[in-house]
Motif scaffolding. Structure first.
Motif, mmCIF file in Angstrom:
data_model
loop_
_atom_site.group_PDB
_atom_site.id
_atom_site.type_symbol
_atom_site.label_atom_id
_atom_site.label_comp_id
_atom_site.label_asym_id
_atom_site.label_seq_id
_atom_site.Cartn_x
_atom_site.Cartn_y
_atom_site.Cartn_z
ATOM 1 N N HIS A 1 36.308 49.822 45.639
ATOM 2 C CA HIS A 1 36.446 49.105 44.371
ATOM 3 C C HIS A 1 35.619 49.787 43.287
ATOM 4 O O HIS A 1 34.478 50.168 43.531
ATOM 5 C CB HIS A 1 35.985 47.652 44.540
ATOM 6 C CG HIS A 1 36.459 46.758 43.440
ATOM 7 N ND1 HIS A 1 35.889 46.757 42.189
ATOM 8 C CD2 HIS A 1 37.475 45.865 43.397
ATOM 9 C CE1 HIS A 1 36.529 45.894 41.426
ATOM 10 N NE2 HIS A 1 37.498 45.338 42.128
ATOM 11 N N CYS B 1 42.464 41.123 36.240
ATOM 12 C CA CYS B 1 41.289 41.471 37.029
ATOM 13 C C CYS B 1 40.043 41.232 36.199
ATOM 14 O O CYS B 1 39.980 41.563 35.022
ATOM 15 C CB CYS B 1 41.374 42.938 37.424
ATOM 16 S SG CYS B 1 39.886 43.544 38.201
ATOM 17 N N CYS C 1 36.170 48.480 33.612
ATOM 18 C CA CYS C 1 36.663 49.429 34.613
ATOM 19 C C CYS C 1 37.146 50.712 33.963
ATOM 20 O O CYS C 1 37.930 50.671 33.016
ATOM 21 C CB CYS C 1 37.791 48.785 35.398
ATOM 22 S SG CYS C 1 38.413 49.823 36.716
ATOM 23 N N VAL D 1 34.989 41.252 45.727
ATOM 24 C CA VAL D 1 35.849 42.375 45.349
ATOM 25 C C VAL D 1 35.990 43.401 46.464
ATOM 26 O O VAL D 1 36.929 44.190 46.488
ATOM 27 C CB VAL D 1 35.368 43.073 44.056
ATOM 28 C CG1 VAL D 1 35.500 42.133 42.864
ATOM 29 C CG2 VAL D 1 33.953 43.569 44.187
ATOM 30 N N GLU D 2 35.046 43.393 47.400
ATOM 31 C CA GLU D 2 35.153 44.342 48.505
ATOM 32 C C GLU D 2 34.371 43.794 49.686
ATOM 33 O O GLU D 2 33.306 43.217 49.512
ATOM 34 C CB GLU D 2 34.593 45.713 48.088
ATOM 35 C CG GLU D 2 34.787 46.797 49.131
ATOM 36 C CD GLU D 2 34.758 48.209 48.538
ATOM 37 O OE1 GLU D 2 34.504 48.354 47.331
ATOM 38 O OE2 GLU D 2 34.990 49.163 49.300
ATOM 39 N N VAL E 1 39.729 45.001 49.931
ATOM 40 C CA VAL E 1 39.469 45.367 48.549
ATOM 41 C C VAL E 1 40.337 44.530 47.620
ATOM 42 O O VAL E 1 41.481 44.217 47.951
ATOM 43 C CB VAL E 1 39.745 46.872 48.295
ATOM 44 C CG1 VAL E 1 39.362 47.251 46.877
ATOM 45 C CG2 VAL E 1 39.000 47.734 49.281
ATOM 46 N N ARG E 2 39.788 44.180 46.472
ATOM 47 C CA ARG E 2 40.541 43.421 45.487
ATOM 48 C C ARG E 2 40.749 44.294 44.266
ATOM 49 O O ARG E 2 40.027 44.212 43.275
ATOM 50 C CB ARG E 2 39.728 42.190 45.103
ATOM 51 C CG ARG E 2 40.490 41.191 44.303
ATOM 52 C CD ARG E 2 39.646 39.948 44.098
ATOM 53 N NE ARG E 2 40.501 38.851 43.689
ATOM 54 C CZ ARG E 2 40.390 37.611 44.168
ATOM 55 N NH1 ARG E 2 39.485 37.313 45.055
ATOM 56 N NH2 ARG E 2 41.195 36.684 43.743
ATOM 57 N N CYS E 3 41.749 45.200 44.352
ATOM 58 C CA CYS E 3 41.983 46.120 43.249
ATOM 59 C C CYS E 3 43.421 46.607 43.304
ATOM 60 O O CYS E 3 43.902 47.010 44.354
ATOM 61 C CB CYS E 3 41.017 47.300 43.343
ATOM 62 S SG CYS E 3 41.258 48.525 42.060
#
Lengths: 320, 321
Positions: free
Chosen positions: A248, A284, A290, A234-235, A313-315
């Motif tokens: 994230h 996600c 979250c 995710v990061e 980043v995966r967001c």
């Protein structure tokens, strides 16, 4: 710096009675020459499966897709015979539990020199023993000349982990994969082993992948960090940026969940629990926990993207 | 605040068989003379590395194992002198939360039955009252009442630990001994359980003895912390004092060994040499002298006693006292 290892879109699935589990679902990371990369995450995030894929140790039921480039060669295309030559020679691994990763019926010296004899043709037994003593000296085991004749049960946890490290270093690997190497050890021993890993990395100039659940260990040893959650990275960024400017929400949550020495301020935990990784996941994977979740997060899966140089980043919120 | 529990010179020696056919007997001094005052409403943390005797101490206090020597005084009476029946009644006030949320719940009982069991054995309640109380308890620990008929395997580690806490709370105890309650949990879940324990303490006026190896967790939850090494308390102080002004070289080393989650902090690290000595064959004098960077001749010969250095701060070290 050159990349030593590049993992591209790695996917690992396992069949279960309830359907396929996507243990790792499109993981990307790189390890540069001479760098320590930390992979952090909680149980079930896929950090150990990543490392086992690199070593080619995923069991037969597991399906592995993607690419693992090591010195520009895809390890996933290698045959078992070719992998056996690479394992222990170019890439070696140390495990969490030093008690069960040593063979109780062979002496420590025997087990370490086995690796040397296997991977170097033309080395005599005597030379292998000398090299073993030298390695044990390098990892700071007291009086190695006597200790090579001991069996593992005579060693304490810390000494066993030192012996494991010596074994992993036997063929001067280019990459060392350390999967939770200090989790089973007491803090004062953990400090010794981490210092040792850093020292050896400097001396031999190899690369290390350090897998851990402990953000403290990451902060003190790693150059770069990949944070994993539910089968995704995710990061990914350098260690200073990660702690100073985490992007994230999971990374932020993880840092806020930690009790800090010297402070008794109330902790802010991440609510809920990680999802189960069956096929039908959409959106996600952190969405259910979250605090900043939006409709977009539930529908579309975000891919990992570079937000500033070297910071991935995966967001949806950060990448836009 | 009044003292809830007073421990005087508590000792537990285990005999182990050694040598061929176990003919040689030797003794592990697991707990070797512990003195402790537990004040009502506080959390006292016991920290130390594996084998220091912290878990044994916890078990001795509840008489889950019998001590060899010493007194455990609760409400004016020595628990060690109680007969079975009065011990059973007194134990209602003291409950335990265990480390392993997988091993400490009976897999054949539903959550409702697990929490109901102490109610059945200690209170004269009818079925409805029990059911009502169980639901209340699930609420208190933050579990959905719908889960009452589910079995432990259907829960995650964090949820199981909540079940264990609910069971401990069933009898309205005054004292809870928590032995590594968060060690098996992931950090994000660990924080949830730590917060729950803190909230419960405030709401129900509980006293905790919190046993853990993780100093940052202990420091977070405890009002006072006792550091143990090879069966002895080497330092005891307020949580803040212990962190800001540790006196014993072992405490200093322990504190400096903890990895801090901040890469910009560069610390002067005290690296201890070697391992904790075997409790089978503990060193003479101060048991820490084999690893202590400041050890003198005297440390090898005389055992230091736990002496007061400042208000509420006791240390067992020749160099400090």
């Amino acid at each position: 710096m050159e990349n030593l290892l590049e993992v591209i879109d790695l996917k690992v699935t396992f069949p279960t009675s309830k359907g396929r589990i996507r243990a790792i679902d499109g993981v990307n990371f790189k390890v540069k020459k001479g760098e320590i990369l930390g992979i952090v995450g909680e149980s079930g995030s896929g950090k150990s499966i990543s490392s086992l894929s690199i070593m080619g140790l995923i069991s037969d039921q597991g399906q592995v897709e993607g690419k693992i480039l090591f010195n520009d060669e895809n390890l996933l295309n290698k045959t078992e015979v070719e992998m056996r030559k690479i394992r222990g020679d170019k890439i070696s691994m140390i495990f969490q539990d030093p008690m069960s990763s040593l063979n109780p019926v062979f002496t420590i010296g025997n087990q370490i020199s086995e690796a040397i004899l296997l991977h170097n043709k033309g080395v005599t037994k005597k030379e292998a023993v000398e090299k073993t003593i030298e390695l044990l000296k390098l990892v700071g085991l007291p009086s190695p000349e006597q200790r090579i004749h001991d069996y593992p049960h005579k060693f304490s946890g810390g000494m066993r982990q030192r012996a494991m490290i010596a074994m992993a270093l036997a063929c001067e690997p280019e990459l060392l994969v350390a999967d939770e190497p200090t989790t089973a050890l007491d803090v004062t021993i953990q400090a010794q082993i981490l210092e040792l890993l850093k020292e050896i990395q400097m001396k031999l100039g190899m690369s290390i992948i350090l897998i851990t659940h402990d953000l403290g260990v990451v902060a003190e040893t790693c150059h770069r960090v990949a944070v994993m959650y539910a089968g995704h990275v995710v990061e990914e960024t350098d260690v200073y940026t990660l702690f100073a400017n985490p992007k994230h929400p999971y990374t932020k949550g993880l840092i806020n969940s930690l009790p800090k020495l010297g402070s008794r301020e109330r902790l802010t935990p991440i609510q809920g629990q990680p999802p189960q990784l069956y096929d039908d996941l959409t959106g996600c994977r952190f969405a259910s926990r979250c605090p900043f979740v939006s409709a977009e997060c539930l529908e579309n899966e975000q891919v990992i993207a570079e937000v500033t140089k070297g910071h991935f980043v995966r967001c949806h919120k950060e990448v836009g | 605040m009044p003292t809830l529990l007073k421990v005087n010179d508590l000792k537990k020696y285990f005999e182990v068989n050694k040598g061929l056919f176990g003919r040689q007997k030797s003794v592990v001094k697991a707990v070797d003379g512990i003195n402790l005052d537990v004040i009502e409403g506080e959390t006292i943390g016991l920290v130390g590395e594996s084998g220091c005797g912290k878990s044994t101490t916890g078990r001795l206090l509840l008489r889950l194992i019998e001590a060899d020597q010493g007194e455990i005084i609760y409400k004016g009476q020595d628990l060690r002198k109680l007969d079975n029946e009065s011990l059973r009644k007194t134990r209602k006030d003291m409950q335990m939360v265990f480390q392993d949320p997988y091993g400490s719940l009976n897999p054949r009982l539903s959550v409702g039955e697990i929490i109901r069991e102490p109610l059945r054995t200690h209170f004269n309640m009818n079925k409805e009252e029990q059911q009502k109380r169980v639901k209340e308890l699930l609420d208190v620990v933050g579990l959905n009442q719908r889960y009452i008929n589910r079995y432990p395997h259907e829960f995650s580690g964090g949820q199981r630990q909540r079940i264990g806490i609910a069971r401990a709370l069933a009898l309205n105890p005054k004292l809870i001994i928590a032995d590594e309650p968060v060690a098996a949990l992931d950090v994000s879940i660990q924080a949830q359980v730590l917060n729950l324990l803190k909230d419960l303490q405030k709401d129900l006026n509980l006293t905790y003895i919190f046993i853990a190896h993780d100093l940052s967790v202990v420091q977070y939850i405890s009002d006072r912390v006792a550091v143990m090494y090879l069966g002895k308390i080497v330092e005891i102080a307020n949580s803040e004092t212990l962190y800001k002004n540790p006196q014993h070289p072992y405490t200093k080393a322990l504190l400096s060994s903890i990895p801090v989650p901040d890469p910009t902090v560069k610390r002067e690290r005290i690296l201890l040499e070697g391992d904790v000595p075997s409790p089978l064959n503990p060193p003479s004098g101060c048991s820490f002298h084999t690893r202590c960077p400041f050890a003198e001749q005297r440390c090898k010969e005389e055992t230091p006693s736990l002496l007061t250095v400042a208000d509420q701060h006791k240390v067992a070290c020749h160099l400090v006292n």
